[in-house]
Design an enzyme around this catalytic site. Structure first.
Site, PDB file in Angstrom:
ATOM      1  N   ARG A 161     -15.358   5.467   3.520  1.00 42.09           N
ATOM      2  CA  ARG A 161     -15.942   4.177   3.173  1.00 42.09           C
ATOM      3  C   ARG A 161     -16.233   3.420   4.471  1.00 42.09           C
ATOM      4  O   ARG A 161     -15.675   3.717   5.502  1.00 42.09           O
ATOM      5  CB  ARG A 161     -14.978   3.365   2.297  1.00 42.09           C
ATOM      6  CG  ARG A 161     -14.660   3.996   0.953  1.00 42.09           C
ATOM      7  CD  ARG A 161     -13.674   3.113   0.182  1.00 42.09           C
ATOM      8  NE  ARG A 161     -13.479   3.573  -1.179  1.00 42.09           N
ATOM      9  CZ  ARG A 161     -12.554   4.446  -1.551  1.00 42.09           C
ATOM     10  NH1 ARG A 161     -11.743   4.963  -0.641  1.00 42.09           N
ATOM     11  NH2 ARG A 161     -12.432   4.814  -2.806  1.00 42.09           N
ATOM     12  N   THR A 214      -9.536   6.859   4.727  1.00 45.72           N
ATOM     13  CA  THR A 214     -10.914   6.815   4.218  1.00 45.72           C
ATOM     14  C   THR A 214     -11.714   5.648   4.784  1.00 45.72           C
ATOM     15  O   THR A 214     -12.940   5.685   4.773  1.00 45.72           O
ATOM     16  CB  THR A 214     -10.914   6.674   2.687  1.00 45.72           C
ATOM     17  OG1 THR A 214     -10.232   5.467   2.302  1.00 45.72           O
ATOM     18  CG2 THR A 214     -10.236   7.864   2.023  1.00 45.72           C
ATOM     19  N   GLY A 238      -3.284   5.588   0.757  1.00 43.76           N
ATOM     20  CA  GLY A 238      -2.133   6.254   0.166  1.00 43.76           C
ATOM     21  C   GLY A 238      -1.184   5.287  -0.502  1.00 43.76           C
ATOM     22  O   GLY A 238       0.032   5.507  -0.530  1.00 43.76           O
ATOM     23  N   GLU A 286      -0.553   4.724  -3.523  1.00 46.90           N
ATOM     24  CA  GLU A 286       0.143   5.221  -4.711  1.00 46.90           C
ATOM     25  C   GLU A 286       1.093   6.363  -4.359  1.00 46.90           C
ATOM     26  O   GLU A 286       1.636   7.019  -5.239  1.00 46.90           O
ATOM     27  CB  GLU A 286      -0.874   5.703  -5.764  1.00 46.90           C
ATOM     28  CG  GLU A 286      -1.453   4.590  -6.626  1.00 46.90           C
ATOM     29  CD  GLU A 286      -2.440   3.708  -5.874  1.00 46.90           C
ATOM     30  OE1 GLU A 286      -3.189   4.233  -5.030  1.00 46.90           O
ATOM     31  OE2 GLU A 286      -2.465   2.496  -6.126  1.00 46.90           O
ATOM     32  N   ASN A 303      -2.187  -2.608  -3.152  1.00 47.57           N
ATOM     33  CA  ASN A 303      -1.152  -2.891  -4.142  1.00 47.57           C
ATOM     34  C   ASN A 303       0.256  -2.623  -3.618  1.00 47.57           C
ATOM     35  O   ASN A 303       0.469  -1.855  -2.677  1.00 47.57           O
ATOM     36  CB  ASN A 303      -1.379  -2.035  -5.392  1.00 47.57           C
ATOM     37  CG  ASN A 303      -1.390  -0.547  -5.074  1.00 47.57           C
ATOM     38  OD1 ASN A 303      -2.435  -0.015  -4.703  1.00 47.57           O
ATOM     39  ND2 ASN A 303      -0.263   0.136  -5.187  1.00 47.57           N
ATOM     40  N   ASP A 348      -2.175  -3.198 -10.028  1.00 49.64           N
ATOM     41  CA  ASP A 348      -3.046  -2.517  -9.067  1.00 49.64           C
ATOM     42  C   ASP A 348      -4.281  -3.361  -8.741  1.00 49.64           C
ATOM     43  O   ASP A 348      -5.394  -2.864  -8.674  1.00 49.64           O
ATOM     44  CB  ASP A 348      -3.463  -1.140  -9.615  1.00 49.64           C
ATOM     45  CG  ASP A 348      -4.267  -0.323  -8.612  1.00 49.64           C
ATOM     46  OD1 ASP A 348      -4.098  -0.526  -7.399  1.00 49.64           O
ATOM     47  OD2 ASP A 348      -5.088   0.514  -9.042  1.00 49.64           O
ATOM     48  N   LYS A 351     -10.264  -7.927  -6.829  1.00 49.52           N
ATOM     49  CA  LYS A 351     -10.152  -7.024  -7.954  1.00 49.52           C
ATOM     50  C   LYS A 351      -9.397  -7.655  -9.128  1.00 49.52           C
ATOM     51  O   LYS A 351      -9.547  -7.236 -10.276  1.00 49.52           O
ATOM     52  CB  LYS A 351      -9.431  -5.755  -7.475  1.00 49.52           C
ATOM     53  CG  LYS A 351      -9.492  -4.553  -8.380  1.00 49.52           C
ATOM     54  CD  LYS A 351      -8.865  -3.374  -7.643  1.00 49.52           C
ATOM     55  CE  LYS A 351      -8.484  -2.253  -8.582  1.00 49.52           C
ATOM     56  NZ  LYS A 351      -7.734  -1.188  -7.876  1.00 49.52           N
ATOM     57  N   ASN A 368     -15.530  -2.763  -8.284  1.00 50.17           N
ATOM     58  CA  ASN A 368     -14.938  -1.467  -7.965  1.00 50.17           C
ATOM     59  C   ASN A 368     -15.040  -1.143  -6.477  1.00 50.17           C
ATOM     60  O   ASN A 368     -15.760  -0.241  -6.075  1.00 50.17           O
ATOM     61  CB  ASN A 368     -15.591  -0.357  -8.796  1.00 50.17           C
ATOM     62  CG  ASN A 368     -14.786   0.932  -8.733  1.00 50.17           C
ATOM     63  OD1 ASN A 368     -13.580   0.902  -8.544  1.00 50.17           O
ATOM     64  ND2 ASN A 368     -15.456   2.061  -8.899  1.00 50.17           N
TER      65      ASN A 368
END
Length: 482
Positions: free
Chosen positions: A128, A173, A189, A191, A259, A302, A329, A389
């Site tokens: 990204r 990313t 990462g 999560e 998050n 999240d 978000k 998104n």
């Protein structure tokens, strides 16, 4: 043939012509529209072009003039940078230099990464953001946690530094940025029971200058928002998988964090979990946090805070204020004072049911009963699943409006059975259920919104499939998106 010959001559003479991207050129990106030296056409991340040649009267005449394969089957999420007629493009597998006149590659360099990293990434090898360019070098990350410098003339790798181990759940990313001569990069990462951070690098040598963790260790400022006598902070999340904004006058970098981990708040004591789901204002030379704002304390849905913050000077109560704007978000669009990170406005831009409003005195959301129901073990339907998104918004300083794509879908989740958290493994602590949408349902909008008041100038409904594309706004009266 003449254009191709001229380009070859031009590239061959590169060093003699002094083609180095200076700090001044990066700061002034957008003033010379032939070059796009930073993502979003400026450190302020407005995604705004002052060009008027393409407008409402002639936009229908736009046609493709060339296309070039980027040799990648994972999709393209990165934006290019452009300098002196050369477009620099990155994806998870390649780095390209392309002639903007013809679309012909000048050079291409493969990205070499350890295949095992794909076991911990969510979406494969992707990038990204946009490549950072500075002083004749191109900077990017690879999915297996390396930051690289390539020679812009040849594509040759100049240096490569590893900053994390994918076996511990880390991957990369987001694109790095250059700020006041320092290369700053993040990680992904959130999560995977990781601990988020940003790194500062010397762009000439690749020497690491500093590391700023987004989860404080015991005794550090913010550590009181994690449970005492617990090691939850070692795997607390707060990833930095998008890119930052930069104010050269204040010399502050603004970078969003992701998050808290896990979503289940009980291992975190139900506390705020700083500095997750926040924006950090960082001094680029040292990594010191000058101020911060937490969008979603104790994030259990999240909601993140990683989206880029747009920097603008706007009139508030008859005074010009230096602000940053984020379409979060969590469904609220925030306007913060970027000199001190204090909230000025926060308005919903999609349907929101997890909070009734944002208290501007405290900056905290006023929660509805959804949190207590979720904590009691009930499966809850939270709006929004995501306000947008993970895509850049656009801001037109002439209209004062933000242009973006919004989502109108819920997140359905409940607490999972408790299990041990192990570094590098996926452990959100919740069970999610895909939302059900009927054919013809409105699932999102194209929208133009006043960030200070929340008033929508216009919105166009989208049915069946929401949009996952960024926006570009121009002085030709146009918004471009995908």
């Amino acid at each position: 043939m003449k254009k191709i010959w001229l380009l070859a001559t031009f590239v061959g003479l590169w060093p003699g012509l002094g083609f180095a991207q200076t700090t001044e050129e990066l700061v002034n990106d957008g003033k010379n529209p032939e070059n796009v030296t930073t993502q979003s056409m400026g450190y302020d991340r407005k995604s705004y072009s002052p060009l008027k040649q393409i407008n409402k009267s002639n936009v229908k005449r736009l046609v493709p003039i060339w296309s070039t394969s980027l040799m990648n089957d994972s999709g393209e999420l990165a934006a290019p940078t452009i300098y002196n007629g050369v477009m620099y493009v990155i994806n998870g597998k390649w780095t390209f230099a392309i002639d903007v006149e013809t679309g012909k590659p000048i050079w291409r360099t493969p990205v070499e990464f350890e295949a095992g990293v794909l076991r911990v990434t969510q979406f494969g090898a992707l990038n990204r953001g946009a490549p950072a360019i500075y002083n004749g070098k191109l900077f990017r990350v690879s999915v297996d946690n390396h930051v690289l410098a390539l020679d812009m003339k040849t594509g040759k790798e100049l240096w490569k530094q590893k900053f994390a181990d994918w076996r511990e759940g880390y991957y990369a990313t987001g694109a790095p940025i250059i700020a006041n001569g320092v290369l700053i990069s993040g990680m992904a990462g959130g999560e995977s029971t990781t601990r988020g951070f940003l790194d500062g690098w010397d762009p000439e040598t690749g020497k690491k200058l500093w590391r700023r963790y987004t989860i404080p260790e015991p005794g550090a400022p913010g550590s009181e928002t994690w449970p005492a006598n617990s090691d939850a902070w070692t795997r607390g999340g707060g990833p930095t998988w998008r890119s930052g904004s930069y104010d050269p006058q204040l010399d502050l970098v603004y970078w969003g964090t992701g998050n808290a981990e896990p979503y289940d708040p009980r291992p975190r004591g139900g506390l705020d979990s700083l500095y997750t789901s926040s924006v950090l204002a960082i001094r680029p030379k040292t990594g010191e946090i000058a101020c911060y704002f937490q969008y979603t304390p104790n994030d259990v849905y999240d909601t993140d805070g990683t989206d880029e913050n747009v920097l603008a000077d706007v009139q508030v109560g008859g005074q010009t204020r230096k602000v940053m704007i984020q379409a979060n978000k969590n469904g609220f669009m925030y306007v913060l004072d970027r000199t001190n990170c204090k909230p000025i406005a926060a308005n919903p831009f999609v349907k929101v049911n997890w909070a009734s409003r944002i208290d501007l005195t405290t900056g905290r959301p006023v929660l509805t009963d959804l949190y207590k129901r979720f904590l009691a073990g009930e499966e809850v339907e939270i709006y929004p699943q995501r306000g947008l998104n993970a895509v850049p918004i656009a801001f037109n300083p002439n209209t004062g409006l933000v242009y973006t794509n919004s989502w109108n879908l819920p997140r359905v989740q409940k607490l999972a059975l408790p299990q041990p958290q192990i570094l590098g493994t996926n452990s959100t602590g919740v069970v999610g259920t895909p939302p059900v949408a009927k054919p013809g349902d409105v699932v999102g909008h194209f929208v133009a919104i006043n960030p200070l008041t929340g008033e929508k100038k216009w919105e166009v409904p989208l049915t069946d499939m929401p949009v996952s594309a960024g926006t570009l706004v121009t002085d030709g009266g146009l918004m471009f998106t995908g």
